[in-house]
Scaffold this active site. Structure first.
Site, PDB file in Angstrom:
ATOM      1  N   GLY A  72       0.753  -1.178   0.088  1.00  0.00           N
ATOM      2  CA  GLY A  72       0.197  -0.267  -0.214  1.00  0.00           C
ATOM      3  C   GLY A  72       1.065   1.003   0.467  1.00  0.00           C
ATOM      4  O   GLY A  72       0.793   2.825  -0.634  1.00  0.00           O
ATOM      5  N   THR A  73       2.309   1.621   1.245  1.00  0.00           N
ATOM      6  CA  THR A  73       2.573   2.521   0.752  1.00  0.00           C
ATOM      7  C   THR A  73       3.064   3.256  -0.464  1.00  0.00           C
ATOM      8  O   THR A  73       3.239   4.026  -0.918  1.00  0.00           O
ATOM      9  CB  THR A  73       3.880   2.464   2.007  1.00  0.00           C
ATOM     10  N   ALA A 201      -1.869  -6.732   0.164  1.00  0.00           N
ATOM     11  CA  ALA A 201      -2.776  -7.764   0.539  1.00  0.00           C
ATOM     12  C   ALA A 201      -2.981  -8.112   2.207  1.00  0.00           C
ATOM     13  O   ALA A 201      -3.362  -8.526   2.202  1.00  0.00           O
ATOM     14  CB  ALA A 201      -1.421  -8.893  -0.136  1.00  0.00           C
ATOM     15  N   CYS A 326       3.114   7.318  19.586  1.00  0.00           N
ATOM     16  CA  CYS A 326       4.838   7.640  20.609  1.00  0.00           C
ATOM     17  C   CYS A 326       5.259   8.339  19.791  1.00  0.00           C
ATOM     18  O   CYS A 326       6.440   7.439  18.916  1.00  0.00           O
ATOM     19  CB  CYS A 326       5.049   6.833  20.912  1.00  0.00           C
TER      20      CYS A 326
HETATM   21  C1  LIG Z   1      -2.207  -0.162   6.199  1.00  0.00           C
HETATM   22  C2  LIG Z   1      -1.980   0.940   5.473  1.00  0.00           C
HETATM   23  C3  LIG Z   1      -1.440   1.354   4.545  1.00  0.00           C
HETATM   24  C4  LIG Z   1       0.296   1.205   3.961  1.00  0.00           C
HETATM   25  O1  LIG Z   1       0.106  -0.266   3.075  1.00  0.00           O
HETATM   26  P1  LIG Z   1       1.475  -1.528   3.041  1.00  0.00           P
HETATM   27  O2  LIG Z   1       1.037  -2.542   1.898  1.00  0.00           O
HETATM   28  O3  LIG Z   1       1.722  -1.815   4.762  1.00  0.00           O
HETATM   29  O4  LIG Z   1       2.457   0.117   2.983  1.00  0.00           O
HETATM   30  C5  LIG Z   1      -1.934   2.734   3.655  1.00  0.00           C
HETATM   31  N1  LIG Z   1      -2.670   2.658   3.562  1.00  0.00           N
HETATM   32  C6  LIG Z   1      -3.950   2.420   4.882  1.00  0.00           C
HETATM   33  C7  LIG Z   1      -4.985   2.735   4.774  1.00  0.00           C
HETATM   34  C8  LIG Z   1      -3.308   1.534   5.143  1.00  0.00           C
HETATM   35  O5  LIG Z   1      -3.988   0.960   6.442  1.00  0.00           O
END
Ligand SMILES: *Cc1c(COP(=O)(O)O)cnc(C)c1O
Length: 380
Positions: A72-73, A201, A326
């Site tokens: 996601g990042t 995923a 934190c």
């Molecule tokens: C977990 C998350 C991410 C990051 O995804 P990763 O696969 O952990 O890099 C981005 N946006 C949201 C809303 C998330 O919950």
């Protein structure tokens, strides 16, 4: 020994056994490089192509619009940095909500150093963005709007279809971070008026380090890295084959359960919320009561710090998460809870409990009992 209870499914989830089984051959005998022309490569290439077709069909996209990423990042960064830089000649203005994930927030902060301007949309007490605020903020220089589908802390479902329509009417692209909604709520990129969509995923019982970015046909983005022709040069590098196969298996499983899973999760969540409100005074739910992810309860307790709650719950084998991060020894309240307008004390006392596939009614009842006694003790 006491059973451990995991109520932190918004942070990550265990890999489903069927997903693991689908991945294993691609870590062992099916080891070819998908770019190789021999049969080892072709077999693996076929698996990636099938995964792309399958993922595309779960969101109403076509295969050529799916780009696999490391999660996601990376998908958020590729969308924000990639779309902004590719459209710099059209304008320099970006609009995002104040409650975005750090992957979006900090990508935008980076863009400000490159000379882009960023406007932040407020949210109301329930955590909702008002589409009228998008209309007010958008102008002829706006090239990109990014508002998440479901917030990771408070679980609120944002009105992204309306926001996407406003972006399109004004000639701006619309990105949504759907990491918390993909596989949890039905998604159709056309109905939601989305041009770019990020997913991961490991939030849906798949492996960590695997995700994708949807890019609508015709939308230009610049790559973040260079050095190969994989993913049509928008994301070069030898593919994470097992990760992609795992993402596909996890997505298919999640989507096949969309008729039943949300109802079950919402019942567990409501049992938790109702139990807490019945037994513990001074509890406040953060985020809209109905417009929220089926598995999310985020609750602030008067007179109790979230971090102390977390540590005490952990001692009893219960894994949860607090809304506050934190940093450098000082407890700074989260930007999401601050954006809701919560008083400092309540923003510090927030607890995020997210239920998932393995959660039972007995788990919920145990957690309510533990919370009640921990909070009485901490307040006493
Ligand atoms: C977990 C998350 C991410 C990051 O995804 P990763 O696969 O952990 O890099 C981005 N946006 C949201 C809303 C998330 O919950």
């Amino acid at each position: 020994m006491r059973k451990m209870i995991y109520l932190d499914h918004a942070a990550t989830t265990p890999v489903d056994p069927s997903v693991f089984a689908a991945m294993t051959p691609f870590l062992t005998e099916k080891f070819g490089n998908p770019s190789s022309v021999h049969s080892f490569g072709r077999e693996v290439r076929a698996a990636i192509d099938e995964a792309r077709d399958s993922i595309a069909s779960t969101i109403g996209a076509s295969s050529s619009e799916i780009y696999f990423t490391s999660g996601g990042t990376e998908a958020d960064n590729l969308a924000i940095l990639g779309a902004a830089r590719a459209n710099r000649a059209k304008g320099d203005h970006i609009i995002i909500s104040a409650i975005e994930h750090h992957a979006v927030l900090e990508a935008c902060e980076h863009l400000m150093e490159e000379g882009f301007r960023v406007s932040y949309l407020p949210v109301n007490r329930d955590g909702l963005v008002d589409p009228n605020d998008v209309t007010a903020a958008i102008n002829k220089d706006t090239i990109l709007v990014s508002v998440m589908h479901v917030n990771n802390e408070i679980g609120v479902i944002e009105p992204i279809s309306a926001i996407g329509r406003i972006a399109r009417e004004n000639g701006a692209l619309f990105h949504t971070d759907a990491v918390q909604s993909f596989g949890v709520l039905p998604i159709d990129v056309d109905r939601l008026n989305v041009d770019l969509l990020s997913a991961s995923a490991h939030k849906i019982y798949g492996p960590k380090g695997s995700g994708f970015l949807y890019v609508r046909t015709g939308v230009r983005i610049q790559p973040l890295q260079f050095g190969g022709s994989q993913e049509r040069e928008r994301r070069p590098g030898t593919e994470n084959v097992a990760g992609i196969v795992g993402l596909r298996a996890a997505a298919e499983l999640a989507v096949s359960q969309l008729d039943t899973a949300p109802t079950r999760l919402a019942a567990l969540r409501d049992r938790l919320i109702d139990g807490i409100f019945n037994r513990i005074p001074g509890a406040h739910l953060n985020g809209h009561r109905e417009l929220r992810a089926p598995g999310n309860a985020n609750i602030s307790f008067e007179g109790v710090e979230g971090e102390s709650l977390l540590l005490n719950l952990d001692l009893e084998g219960i894994a949860a998460s607090s809304g506050s991060a934190c940093s450098a020894g000082s407890l700074a309240p989260s930007h999401v809870l601050t954006a809701l307008g919560l008083p400092h004390e309540l923003a510090q006392g927030s607890l995020r409990l997210t239920v998932g596939r393995g959660t039972t009614e007995e788990d919920i009842d145990t957690v309510i009992d533990s919370l009640e006694s921990i909070i009485n003790r901490l307040r006493g």
